[in-house]
Design a protein around this motif. Structure first.
Motif, PDB file in Angstrom:
ATOM      1  N   PHE A   1       0.805  -1.218   0.000  1.00  0.00           N
ATOM      2  CA  PHE A   1       0.000   0.000   0.000  1.00  0.00           C
ATOM      3  C   PHE A   1       0.842   1.275   0.000  1.00  0.00           C
ATOM      4  O   PHE A   1       0.310   2.367   0.163  1.00  0.00           O
ATOM      5  CB  PHE A   1      -0.951  -0.005   1.208  1.00  0.00           C
ATOM      6  N   GLY A   2       2.155   1.152  -0.180  1.00  0.00           N
ATOM      7  CA  GLY A   2       3.006   2.334  -0.242  1.00  0.00           C
ATOM      8  C   GLY A   2       4.345   2.113   0.443  1.00  0.00           C
ATOM      9  O   GLY A   2       4.595   1.050   1.026  1.00  0.00           O
TER      10      GLY A   2
ATOM     11  N   CYS B   1       7.519   3.344   3.109  1.00  0.00           N
ATOM     12  CA  CYS B   1       7.891   4.074   4.323  1.00  0.00           C
ATOM     13  C   CYS B   1       9.413   4.162   4.396  1.00  0.00           C
ATOM     14  O   CYS B   1      10.123   3.324   3.833  1.00  0.00           O
ATOM     15  CB  CYS B   1       7.372   3.367   5.570  1.00  0.00           C
TER      16      CYS B   1
ATOM     17  N   VAL C   1       2.734  -1.681  11.037  1.00  0.00           N
ATOM     18  CA  VAL C   1       2.297  -0.950   9.831  1.00  0.00           C
ATOM     19  C   VAL C   1       1.747  -1.933   8.810  1.00  0.00           C
ATOM     20  O   VAL C   1       0.683  -1.724   8.219  1.00  0.00           O
ATOM     21  CB  VAL C   1       3.462  -0.133   9.246  1.00  0.00           C
TER      22      VAL C   1
ATOM     23  N   SER D   1      -1.633  -3.140   9.794  1.00  0.00           N
ATOM     24  CA  SER D   1      -2.664  -2.110   9.739  1.00  0.00           C
ATOM     25  C   SER D   1      -3.188  -1.892   8.319  1.00  0.00           C
ATOM     26  O   SER D   1      -4.319  -1.425   8.123  1.00  0.00           O
ATOM     27  CB  SER D   1      -2.111  -0.783  10.275  1.00  0.00           C
ATOM     28  N   GLY D   2      -2.350  -2.215   7.330  1.00  0.00           N
ATOM     29  CA  GLY D   2      -2.759  -2.053   5.939  1.00  0.00           C
ATOM     30  C   GLY D   2      -2.756  -0.632   5.433  1.00  0.00           C
ATOM     31  O   GLY D   2      -3.293  -0.346   4.364  1.00  0.00           O
ATOM     32  N   LYS D   3      -2.091   0.280   6.168  1.00  0.00           N
ATOM     33  CA  LYS D   3      -2.039   1.674   5.721  1.00  0.00           C
ATOM     34  C   LYS D   3      -0.756   2.322   6.242  1.00  0.00           C
ATOM     35  O   LYS D   3      -0.183   1.897   7.250  1.00  0.00           O
ATOM     36  CB  LYS D   3      -3.251   2.445   6.202  1.00  0.00           C
ATOM     37  N   LEU D   4      -0.316   3.360   5.549  1.00  0.00           N
ATOM     38  CA  LEU D   4       0.895   4.061   5.962  1.00  0.00           C
ATOM     39  C   LEU D   4       0.621   4.866   7.227  1.00  0.00           C
ATOM     40  O   LEU D   4      -0.478   5.399   7.407  1.00  0.00           O
ATOM     41  CB  LEU D   4       1.376   4.982   4.840  1.00  0.00           C
ATOM     42  N   PRO D   5       1.622   4.996   8.087  1.00  0.00           N
ATOM     43  CA  PRO D   5       1.435   5.780   9.322  1.00  0.00           C
ATOM     44  C   PRO D   5       1.334   7.277   9.038  1.00  0.00           C
ATOM     45  O   PRO D   5       1.723   7.734   8.004  1.00  0.00           O
ATOM     46  CB  PRO D   5       2.687   5.452  10.132  1.00  0.00           C
TER      47      PRO D   5
END
Length: 204
Positions: A156-157, A159, A197, A200-204
């Protein structure tokens, strides 16, 4: 007990600026593939606060694999503390375990024996591969410490993070933070582990 400073770099530009600044101190670049295992009910991570990971280390000529158990993690004010045990295992067999996690039961492993004995798993027949992420880690020898600058590639992106294992986390964190601030590298304290992270499936 592994103690690390963990600071999140806020943008890809901050990551590029830091790696450029650190170029004279570069030791090596590691290409890592991290995959995690648990039951479908997440018994290991939810009930026991432990994480079982296979880390594949790739270079041009060969592949290695390290099996790790991380337990009782804390992460506060950019300082991580976690109990860690790891051992290198055969990379070919590890790949087979990714495809068929039940094969973990056939691996003669000190780390897996700990999972059985400490957390009460008879075997690994009900374990599944949760998936994971890739990480490009640049390692630097800088001011008497070893800095690891990560570009982590989630589905999903991406980090970016700088880590440093140390027995003096407060002093080292202050030294790194001062260097980043002086050079206009945007950062903040990391407040989630890479595994958190990922889950959670999403960027912080």
């Amino acid at each position: 007990m592994e103690v690390e400073v963990k600071l999140r770099l806020l943008t890809a530009a901050a990551h590029l600026r830091l790696t450029t600044l650190l170029t004279p101190f570069h030791l090596k670049t590691l290409h890592q593939r991290n995959l995690f295992f648990d039951t479908q009910q997440n018994d290991l991570s939810l009930l026991h606060r432990a994480v079982l990971r296979l880390r594949f280390l790739k270079n041009t000529s060969s592949q290695r694999c390290v099996l790790s158990l991380k337990a009782k993690p804390t992460l506060a004010n950019g300082i991580s503390r976690v109990e860690e045990d790891e051992e290198e295992i055969d990379a070919g067999f590890a790949e087979a375990c990714v495809d068929s996690p039940a094969k973990l039961s056939d691996l003669g492993s000190r780390v897996l024996n700990r999972v059985r004995e400490e957390y009460g798993f008879k075997d690994f027949q009900k374990f599944v591969c949760l998936g994971g992420f890739e990480n490009v880690r640049n390692v630097y020898e800088w001011r008497g410490v070893k800095l690891e600058v990560d570009e982590t590639k989630f589905a999903f992106g991406n980090c970016y993070e700088v880590e440093c294992e140390t027995e003096e986390p407060e002093r080292v964190k202050s030294m790194i933070a001062e260097f980043l601030s002086e050079n206009g590298v945007e950062f903040k304290d990391s407040d989630l582990t890479k595994f958190a992270v990922f889950r959670s499936g999403k960027l912080p």
